[in-house]
Design an enzyme around this catalytic site. Structure first.
Site, short mmCIF file in Angstrom:
data_model
loop_
_atom_site.label_atom_id
_atom_site.label_comp_id
_atom_site.label_asym_id
_atom_site.label_seq_id
_atom_site.Cartn_x
_atom_site.Cartn_y
_atom_site.Cartn_z
CE1 TYR A 100 -7.14 -0.63 5.30
CE2 TYR A 100 -5.52 -0.08 3.60
CZ TYR A 100 -6.43 -0.97 4.15
OH TYR A 100 -6.65 -2.20 3.56
CG HIS B 264 -1.86 -1.12 1.31
ND1 HIS B 264 -2.87 -1.32 0.39
CD2 HIS B 264 -1.97 -2.15 2.20
CE1 HIS B 264 -3.55 -2.40 0.71
NE2 HIS B 264 -3.02 -2.93 1.81
CB THR C 78 33.57 25.31 54.87
OG1 THR C 78 32.38 25.83 54.26
CG2 THR C 78 34.61 26.41 54.99
N GLY C 79 32.56 22.52 53.03
CA GLY C 79 31.65 21.37 53.06
C GLY C 79 30.21 21.74 53.31
CB THR D 189 27.48 22.93 48.91
OG1 THR D 189 27.57 24.34 48.80
CG2 THR D 189 26.55 22.40 47.83
#
Length: 351
Positions: free
Chosen positions: A103, A59, A224-225, A227
């Site tokens: 189709y 088709h 300084t840690g 975060t």
């Protein structure tokens, strides 16, 4: 007796069916693209289908740039590359290329070339067709696929309401960011000041949100840690450099917020974030207001100095009233040294 009707089809879209055609999709496409027509093809889609008796059919949907008048029944014939055989198709003008495409898509064994051209008949059929189009969009699994479906099946809505559709699909298909994995366990921070540890146990309570929790401002030098410690306490929102409360970034199920390196002079919603009230709204720059569940504390991280220190910001004369309010709703701590001992921490996160 009248003479036999002369074959003629004048259409922009053609639907061809080749019964008992042994060509592959790729072979058929190659031959179809070599057809010489006064108007260029824009889109070709081919489906290979096996009938119950095992015979292969093809088709084909062809969309031309303009109308093509076909007066030769043999024009679309295909030729076998391995034997002396011609494959003659049934030729029809496709009134709705969208219907033909749907189709030939049903069996899944397809091949395409070019860009599908939307037709005005795509959205015919009233409310049910619209519902089907939107259901297909929701089931597509991604914003990009949903937009493709709506562009084809609901072109009027796509063109008229694109901004709202795009915004809604962002919300529907936005995936939450993956959970943050801290490289350092909380137990590795062995030099946490007692006041900081007390604040953590009194205010970070998971989903059981405390009533009007107190936030905290931690000021200290880089590395300084602060975060890494702040991000080791549980599920949180991490906002660095600027405030983004859009659903793509901000999670209302977080236990607390971490706001890192945001100049307090430009901190939007200062009182709402510091004070931890529940249920408030924020206007986003290019979208609708977002609802913030609130009721969680915030850790503000900053370095000493102008444009960074919250203490210096609140000490400005114009902020005297805000300072009085902030001292009642937040704890302020200045770090004298790192929150960990030894060298096992490695490099700390920097915004």
């Amino acid at each position: 007796m009248s003479p036999p009707k002369r074959f003629q089809i004048n259409a922009k879209n053609y639907f061809l069916t080749y019964p008992r055609c042994s060509l592959t999709k790729e072979e058929a496409l190659s031959q179809i693209r070599n057809f010489q027509t006064p108007t260029n093809p824009k889109f070709i889609k081919i489906c290979r289908e096996l009938h119950e008796n095992g015979e292969p059919h093809l088709h084909v949907l062809i969309q031309f740039e303009g109308k093509y008048k076909c007066q030769n029944q043999r024009f679309f014939d295909l030729v076998s590359p391995t034997r002396s055989a011609h494959f003659h198709p049934n030729i029809q003008g496709a009134k709705s290329s969208s219907d033909v495409k749907s189709y030939i898509d049903k069996d899944g064994d397809t091949w395409r070339w070019g860009t599908f051209q939307i037709d005005g008949r795509s959205a015919r059929g009233g409310q049910q067709s619209a519902n089907d189009a939107y259901a297909a969009a929701l089931n597509s699994g991604s914003k990009s696929e949903a937009l493709k479906i709506l562009r084809e099946l609901a072109p009027r809505d796509y063109l008229r309401d694109f901004h709202h559709i795009s915004s809604n699909l962002d919300r529907i298909f936005t995936k939450p960011p993956p959970p943050y994995e801290n490289p350092f366990p909380l137990s590795s921070f062995d030099r946490v000041p007692e006041e900081l540890d007390e604040w953590f146990h009194e205010n970070v309570m998971g989903r059981a949100r405390p009533l009007r929790p107190k936030s905290i401002v931690i000021e200290g030098d880089s590395r300084t840690g602060k975060t890494m410690w702040s991000r080791a306490l549980g599920p949180h929102n991490y906002l660095c450099g600027h405030l983004d409360l859009s659903p793509k970034v901000y999670n209302n199920d977080a236990w607390y917020n971490v706001i890192d390196d945001v100049d307090p002079h430009y901190l939007k919603h200062f009182k709402r974030i510091h004070g931890g009230p529940e249920d408030w709204q924020s206007n986003t720059k290019y979208g609708k207001p977002v609802q913030i569940k609130g009721g969680i504390p915030t850790i503000f991280l900053c370095n000493p100095g102008p444009n960074s220190s919250y203490k210096e910001f609140l000490d400005e004369e114009k902020n005297s009233a805000l300072k009085a309010w902030a001292l009642k709703n937040a704890t302020f701590i200045s770090l004298e040294g790192p929150l960990y001992s030894g060298t096992n921490q490695g490099p700390t996160q920097s915004c």
